[in-house]
Design an enzyme around this catalytic site. Structure first.
Site, short mmCIF file in Angstrom:
data_model
loop_
_atom_site.label_atom_id
_atom_site.label_comp_id
_atom_site.label_asym_id
_atom_site.label_seq_id
_atom_site.Cartn_x
_atom_site.Cartn_y
_atom_site.Cartn_z
N TYR A 79 22.82 30.97 4.51
CA TYR A 79 23.11 29.56 4.73
C TYR A 79 24.29 29.46 5.69
O TYR A 79 25.38 29.98 5.39
CB TYR A 79 23.44 28.84 3.41
CG TYR A 79 23.96 27.45 3.67
CD1 TYR A 79 23.10 26.46 4.19
CD2 TYR A 79 25.29 27.11 3.45
CE1 TYR A 79 23.58 25.19 4.49
CE2 TYR A 79 25.76 25.84 3.74
CZ TYR A 79 24.90 24.89 4.26
OH TYR A 79 25.37 23.64 4.55
N ARG B 66 0.81 -1.22 0.00
CA ARG B 66 0.00 0.00 0.00
C ARG B 66 0.85 1.28 0.00
O ARG B 66 0.35 2.37 -0.21
CB ARG B 66 -0.96 -0.01 1.21
CG ARG B 66 -2.06 -1.07 1.08
CD ARG B 66 -2.71 -1.39 2.42
NE ARG B 66 -1.89 -2.32 3.21
CZ ARG B 66 -2.27 -2.82 4.40
NH1 ARG B 66 -3.43 -2.47 4.93
NH2 ARG B 66 -1.49 -3.66 5.05
N ALA C 257 22.18 40.09 5.49
CA ALA C 257 21.35 39.37 4.52
C ALA C 257 22.25 38.72 3.47
O ALA C 257 23.18 39.35 2.98
CB ALA C 257 20.39 40.33 3.86
C1 UD1 Z 1 -2.16 -6.43 10.98
C2 UD1 Z 1 -3.13 -7.38 11.70
C3 UD1 Z 1 -4.37 -6.60 12.10
C4 UD1 Z 1 -3.98 -5.41 12.97
C5 UD1 Z 1 -2.94 -4.53 12.30
C6 UD1 Z 1 -2.40 -3.52 13.29
C7 UD1 Z 1 -2.80 -9.61 10.72
C8 UD1 Z 1 -3.34 -10.62 9.80
N1 UD1 Z 1 -3.48 -8.47 10.82
O1 UD1 Z 1 -2.79 -6.00 9.78
O2 UD1 Z 1 -5.26 -7.44 12.82
O3 UD1 Z 1 -5.14 -4.66 13.30
O4 UD1 Z 1 -1.83 -5.32 11.84
O5 UD1 Z 1 -1.59 -2.56 12.69
O6 UD1 Z 1 -1.79 -9.84 11.37
N2 UD1 Z 1 4.74 -8.92 7.65
C9 UD1 Z 1 5.74 -9.85 7.48
N3 UD1 Z 1 5.54 -10.90 6.64
C10 UD1 Z 1 4.36 -11.10 5.98
C11 UD1 Z 1 3.34 -10.14 6.16
C12 UD1 Z 1 3.56 -9.07 7.00
O7 UD1 Z 1 6.81 -9.73 8.08
O8 UD1 Z 1 4.26 -12.07 5.25
C13 UD1 Z 1 4.99 -7.76 8.54
C14 UD1 Z 1 4.88 -6.44 7.81
O9 UD1 Z 1 6.15 -6.06 7.29
C15 UD1 Z 1 4.38 -5.50 8.90
C16 UD1 Z 1 3.63 -6.41 9.87
O10 UD1 Z 1 4.00 -7.73 9.54
O11 UD1 Z 1 5.44 -4.85 9.57
C17 UD1 Z 1 2.11 -6.25 9.75
O12 UD1 Z 1 1.72 -6.56 8.43
P1 UD1 Z 1 0.63 -5.69 7.65
O13 UD1 Z 1 0.50 -6.24 6.30
O14 UD1 Z 1 0.94 -4.26 7.80
O15 UD1 Z 1 -0.67 -6.06 8.49
P2 UD1 Z 1 -2.03 -5.24 8.59
O16 UD1 Z 1 -2.81 -5.45 7.37
O17 UD1 Z 1 -1.76 -3.84 8.99
CA CA Z 2 0.13 -2.62 9.18
#
Ligand code: UD1
Ligand code: CA
Length: 422
Positions: A337, A17, A351
């Protein structure tokens, strides 16, 4: 002895996103990568091990975090198949499956030490095998919802995409921070399926499995809308940034600093400003800056990292200051600067004063003594030293190492001595 606690930070996702080549957790909030906020909070907790799950942009993430040395460890998630899969890919590093693990998302920068300690405390007090940090928010969109039964017990976490319309109406959301008992967690992780709308292995699905097994699962509603924020898009990033600036402006107003137009003032959170200073609109002050008492800053001023503006100094319109010290009562009021400089007290930089600090490969220092008077449009080619109470004529170019002794007046291009200052 405190029971040992390990920490796992999830940071393998690309951050679709964000629409970016840069891994999401490396996007900057006030000049600092998102994941660094998370690491800093955790370091303050004093935990056993800090393990970071990396995947997309692994080498970039490792490099950006190299300053933490052996205080952190990395584990690779080969394919980004969801948060549950990410946690499971760390199973091998936690050979000892007793004790608890605090799991955090690398994209939620505002969950500070205090909140996390409280979550750990509540987890232990309640004797839970899994504890979720939750928040009640006005705008739950995008977050997982905490589904509870009539007795308020946790039933599940339902992701937005998979939620019924009733469930979407729930205002209690999952922060993405949890404490799990390791043996319970890794046992159920093998059971979750990717049969949801996104086709991912959700960490959040472990909750239902744990409950089915008779484990005690709690959700502690300990945070508000601002702290819970997970940064998924550039819009979120900007929102978080503005929230920090607003908070800073309010904090300064309360501490005796006039911030004329908080909506149009951008001061990093760690900046200190002394009492009775006035900050005019469109001032941008980066991290690691110190401003004294009774200063006047702005409008349209850029003060960058490593600068210290001493009491009663004035830095005016279209002035940029970086890595410099500006002495007490000194004025730099227009179009200047000042980089890598040490300016004494009660000096006046006219200035258009420019410190030419960069020769194309290295930066050099400029020293300007107390009471010096720098004429308009003077260029000071660093390294150079202007003595106390010395003066330059308008339009002068002071060549490198062509130091001006105390009290002398230099002018011209290149500048030469034309007299002594009265
Ligand atoms: C997640 C939670 C959601 C919560 C929200 C809070 C899940 C399924 N959902 O959603 O319930 O409300 O966070 O902010 O957990 N990541 C990995 N590997 C992966 C996928 C993700 O390391 O395969 C890491 C991402 O880099 C990120 C974190 O996990 O730092 C969260 O992933 P993200 O995709 O942002 O989850 P949300 O959709 O925000
Ligand atoms: Ca997130």
């Amino acid at each position: 002895m405190k029971p040992s606690l390990d920490v796992l930070i999830l940071a393998a996702g690309r951050g679709t996103r964000m629409n970016s080549e840069l891994p999401k957790v490396l996007h900057l909030l006030q000049g600092v990568a998102l994941i660094q906020y998370v690491i800093e909070s955790v370091l303050e907790l004093g935990v056993n091990r800090i393990v970071i799950v990396v995947g997309y942009g692994e080498s970039e993430v490792r490099k950006a975090l190299s300053k933490y040395g052996d205080r952190i460890e990395f584990v690779r998630q080969e394919k980004q198949l969801g948060t549950g899969h990410a946690v499971n890919s760390a199973a091998k590093v936690f050979k000892e499956k007793f004790g608890d693990v605090l799991i955090l998302a690398g994209d939620a920068p505002f969950l500070g030490k205090k909140i996390l300690s409280e979550l750990i405390l509540q987890h232990r007090k309640s004797g839970s095998q899994a504890s979720i940090l939750s928040a009640r928010v006005v705008e739950p969109k995008g977050y997982g919802r905490i589904v509870r039964n009539l007795k308020d017990g946790v039933l599940a976490i339902r992701e937005e995409l998979d939620a019924s319309s009733d469930e979407r109406g729930i205002s209690e959301i999952n922060s993405g921070a949890y404490v799990f008992n390791k043996s319970h967690l890794f046992r159920v992780l093998g059971k979750i399926k990717a049969t949801n709308k996104k086709g991912e292995y959700y960490l959040t699905d472990t909750i239902e499995f744990l409950i089915r097994e008779g484990a005690v699962v709690s959700a502690f509603c300990l945070v508000g809308e601002e702290e819970v924020m997970g940064i998924n898009s550039r819009k979120d990033l900007v929102k978080a940034n503005l929230a920090l600036y607003q908070k800073k402006a309010v904090e300064l107003l309360e501490s005796g600093v006039t911030v004329m137009s908080p909506e149009n003032t951008f001061i990093a959170s760690d900046v200190t400003v002394g009492q009775d200073s006035i900050i005019y609109p469109f001032t941008y002050i980066e991290r690691n800056v110190k401003i004294g008492k009774g200063c006047r800053i702005g409008p349209f001023t850029h003060i960058r990292e490593g600068s210290h503006i001493e009491d009663k100094a004035q830095i005016g319109s279209f002035v940029e200051v970086v890595r410099s010290r500006v002495g007490k009562g000194t004025n730099i009021k227009h179009l200047s600067y000042v980089g890598d400089a040490r300016v004494g007290a009660k000096a006046n930089l006219g200035a258009g004063t420019i410190t030419a600090n960069y020769d194309g490969s290295k930066k050099h220092k400029t020293i300007i003594g107390d009471g010096a008077f720098i004429g308009s449009n003077t260029v000071l080619i660093a390294p150079v030293k202007v003595g106390k109470n010395a003066k330059t004529g308008a339009g002068s170019v002071i060549l490198a190492d062509n130091n001006i002794p105390n009290g002398q007046v230099f002018a011209g291009v290149p500048a030469k001595k034309i007299g002594n200052r009265k």
